[in-house]
Design a protein around this motif. Structure first.
Motif, PDB file in Angstrom:
ATOM      1  N   MET A  58     -27.999  49.963  49.629  1.00 25.22           N
ATOM      2  CA  MET A  58     -29.302  50.585  49.894  1.00 25.22           C
ATOM      3  C   MET A  58     -29.714  50.440  51.358  1.00 25.22           C
ATOM      4  O   MET A  58     -30.538  51.193  51.845  1.00 25.22           O
ATOM      5  CB  MET A  58     -30.368  50.000  48.959  1.00 25.22           C
ATOM      6  N   GLU A  59     -29.122  49.492  52.050  1.00 22.02           N
ATOM      7  CA  GLU A  59     -29.395  49.320  53.485  1.00 22.02           C
ATOM      8  C   GLU A  59     -28.443  50.136  54.357  1.00 22.02           C
ATOM      9  O   GLU A  59     -28.771  50.468  55.491  1.00 22.02           O
ATOM     10  CB  GLU A  59     -29.249  47.840  53.878  1.00 22.02           C
ATOM     11  N   VAL A  70     -32.040  56.074  47.494  1.00 24.25           N
ATOM     12  CA  VAL A  70     -32.324  55.328  46.265  1.00 24.25           C
ATOM     13  C   VAL A  70     -33.282  54.172  46.561  1.00 24.25           C
ATOM     14  O   VAL A  70     -34.187  53.885  45.766  1.00 24.25           O
ATOM     15  CB  VAL A  70     -31.015  54.815  45.627  1.00 24.25           C
ATOM     16  N   ALA A  71     -33.102  53.523  47.714  1.00 25.49           N
ATOM     17  CA  ALA A  71     -33.959  52.382  48.072  1.00 25.49           C
ATOM     18  C   ALA A  71     -35.428  52.761  48.079  1.00 25.49           C
ATOM     19  O   ALA A  71     -36.295  51.946  47.722  1.00 25.49           O
ATOM     20  CB  ALA A  71     -33.549  51.830  49.430  1.00 25.49           C
ATOM     21  N   ALA A  89     -34.411  60.631  38.232  1.00 23.75           N
ATOM     22  CA  ALA A  89     -33.351  61.266  37.441  1.00 23.75           C
ATOM     23  C   ALA A  89     -31.937  61.066  37.996  1.00 23.75           C
ATOM     24  O   ALA A  89     -30.999  60.904  37.221  1.00 23.75           O
ATOM     25  CB  ALA A  89     -33.661  62.753  37.288  1.00 23.75           C
ATOM     26  N   PRO A  90     -31.728  61.088  39.326  1.00 24.07           N
ATOM     27  CA  PRO A  90     -30.345  61.007  39.825  1.00 24.07           C
ATOM     28  C   PRO A  90     -29.754  59.601  39.888  1.00 24.07           C
ATOM     29  O   PRO A  90     -28.641  59.451  40.382  1.00 24.07           O
ATOM     30  CB  PRO A  90     -30.449  61.568  41.262  1.00 24.07           C
ATOM     31  N   LEU A 145     -29.331  65.691  51.996  1.00 27.75           N
ATOM     32  CA  LEU A 145     -30.472  65.679  51.066  1.00 27.75           C
ATOM     33  C   LEU A 145     -31.034  64.269  50.914  1.00 27.75           C
ATOM     34  O   LEU A 145     -32.165  64.097  50.453  1.00 27.75           O
ATOM     35  CB  LEU A 145     -30.054  66.226  49.693  1.00 27.75           C
ATOM     36  N   GLY A 146     -30.232  63.269  51.279  1.00 27.76           N
ATOM     37  CA  GLY A 146     -30.707  61.886  51.246  1.00 27.76           C
ATOM     38  C   GLY A 146     -31.437  61.543  52.538  1.00 27.76           C
ATOM     39  O   GLY A 146     -31.954  62.420  53.232  1.00 27.76           O
ATOM     40  N   ASN A 147     -31.449  60.272  52.882  1.00 32.83           N
ATOM     41  CA  ASN A 147     -32.157  59.805  54.080  1.00 32.83           C
ATOM     42  C   ASN A 147     -31.186  59.248  55.101  1.00 32.83           C
ATOM     43  O   ASN A 147     -30.343  58.422  54.772  1.00 32.83           O
ATOM     44  CB  ASN A 147     -33.160  58.701  53.709  1.00 32.83           C
TER      45      ASN A 147
END
Length: 496
Positions: free
Chosen positions: A104-105, A113-114, A137-138, A416-418
């Protein structure tokens, strides 16, 4: 380098020589979303969950599917008992928690997710509890993906950079000689699942003693090596080599992996000329995705030119934004670029010849851009360099890449994530993806995805060029290989 022919014995040990597209820039499965890293290191590390042959979520290091609280905000995950780490001790909840925190880091999808996670705790030595701020949901799909992987590793091996590769997989890391090979050896104490193999799920068995991943950056060299018997397997070959492979008199078995994935262009939304959304919109008006796909793949059996990011008949099929696809309108693009303030600055396009279709598409795109008054500058580098450079916003304006086609939109592309290269971050993205990810009803999620796809066409953080099938090849001596996005070599045998 010279390689021993496939037929030549190398001592008593069985081995596979696998020709890959290049040298991975890292062996840290969390530090890169590159397919090459995931393909190699999925043999060493395993996730809590994985995908079966129909792309359904299935347990791997988890004993079973999680127990989910009624409000969707707590996942209780039981772990398998007696799973051996490569270091010789048993896997425990503390290893899982330390690994997920690092993921997550470190990983773009992990960072996304984090943002949703309240906390991760142990409930005894073999149970992990993930508490969420909202239903998400994902989650399980994110934990299952082999690239940018939520890899479970021995907690004492965790470091940045990663130096000791201690996982639970059927193979363990043995040796790396840069630009020569990465060698994995069979893990004799591997703890296999009991279910029948299906996709990445079920029983994994290391039937081969050693896997030797060899970087072969030139695609034609991979073809010639297969025809000469130097390799047991060669990944991602040029489509135009298919007739030669088919006419090789049984020396080679061509492999067509249908619906493999999609090529896409990523834009630097953080710095430089492409940080201007108006310029990105102008560029998207200039290009013709159909011409690019034809240049990349040639044979119409291997590609589709369609604006929908997910195939018809799937829950996320949508034509939203399709009116902005495959326009190839130089005059309109020039007008939009001038209006956006484009002053003829060079547009630095990172690409690589190791994926020959990337390079061929970039050549055609460059000509399309020139017709619209843009000044494309192709920076052709090896794949490892591209993956390294794309992390620095000062070095590029766009790059060419590709991804597998997955059932969950949040799995790809990582933009689409960060924090993935491109660094797309706008209020509209944040709002729409929050709505999409917090909705657990599949039908409602499908409708919400259409809004996200529309936004991608409007803000142009990336462009999905089309969809393609891939070509690779194996020796006829290799048995049990299953074509898939990230090739794996457990459950594979070699005839003497």
């Amino acid at each position: 380098m010279g390689l021993a022919p496939v037929a030549q014995a190398q001592g008593a040990k069985s081995h596979l020589t696998l020709a890959m597209v290049g040298e991975p820039q890292t062996l840290d499965p969390m530090a890169s979303t590159a397919d090459l890293v995931g393909t190699i290191m999925q043999h060493v590390y395993e996730p809590l969950y994985t995908f079966d042959g129909k792309w359904r979520i299935a347990p791997m290091l988890a004993e079973a599917m999680p127990t989910v609280a009624a409000d969707g905000r707590k996942y209780t995950i039981p772990l398998r008992k007696g799973v051996q780490l490569h270091s010789g001790r048993e896997l425990a909840a503390d290893d899982v928690i330390a690994s997920l925190r690092r993921w997550m880091e470190t990983a773009p999808r992990g960072k996304a997710v984090a943002n949703e996670v309240e906390g991760i705790t142990a409930d005894g030595p073999l149970k992990v509890v993930i508490a969420l701020k909202n239903p998400y949901a994902p989650l399980l799909a994110q934990l299952a993906l082999p690239t940018g992987m939520a890899a479970i590793m021995a907690k004492e091996s965790i470091a940045t950079p990663l130096k000791d590769y201690v996982g639970t997989g059927p193979y363990r890391f043995k040796e790396r000689k840069p630009d020569q090979y990465i060698l994995l050896s069979k893990f004799e104490r591997y703890s296999a699942r009991s279910e029948s193999p299906s996709g990445y799920a079920g029983r994994r068995e290391a039937t081969i003693d050693e896997l030797r991943f060899v970087p072969v950056p030139n695609a034609n060299t991979r073809v010639e090596g297969m025809l000469a018997g130097q390799y047991h397997f060669a990944d991602l070959l040029p489509i135009e080599s298919l007739p030669r492979l088919e006419q090789a008199g049984g020396k080679v078995v061509p492999i067509r992996t249908a619906s493999f994935g999609f090529p896409y262009l990523v834009f630097n939304t953080k710095e430089g000329v492409m940080a201007n959304v108006g310029v990105r919109q102008a560029l998207s008006t200039a290009i013709g995705e159909g011409e690019m796909m034809a240049a990349g793949f040639g044979d119409t059996r291997f590609f589709q030119v369609l604006p929908n990011h997910f195939p018809e008949g799937t829950p996320f099929y949508s034509m939203a934004g399709g009116d902005r696809y495959n326009l190839r309108n130089a005059a309109k693009a020039k007008e939009l670029a001038e209006k956006a303030g484009y002053k003829g600055e060079p547009i630095r396009v990172l690409t690589s010849r190791q994926y020959d279709f990337h390079y061929n598409m970039a050549l055609v795109m460059a000509e399309q851009l020139k017709r619209a008054g843009f000044k494309p500058q192709l920076d052709v580098v090896d794949w490892a360099t591209l993956v390294q450079r794309r992390n620095d916003a000062k070095l590029w304006d766009m790059y060419v890449t590709h991804s597998g086609q997955f059932p969950e939109p949040m799995l790809s592309p990582p933009q689409l994530g960060n924090g993935a290269p491109g660094w797309w971050a706008t209020p509209a993205k944040e709002k729409l993806l929050a709505e999409f990810n917090h909705e657990v009803d599949p039908a409602r999620r499908g409708a919400l995805w259409g809004k996200v796809q529309q936004l991608v066409y409007e803000e142009v953080p990336y462009i999905v060029v089309g969809r393609f099938s891939s070509l690779s090849a194996r020796s006829p001596a290799v048995e049990g290989y299953s074509p898939t996005v990230w090739p794996f070599f457990w459950n594979v045998r070699v005839k003497a």
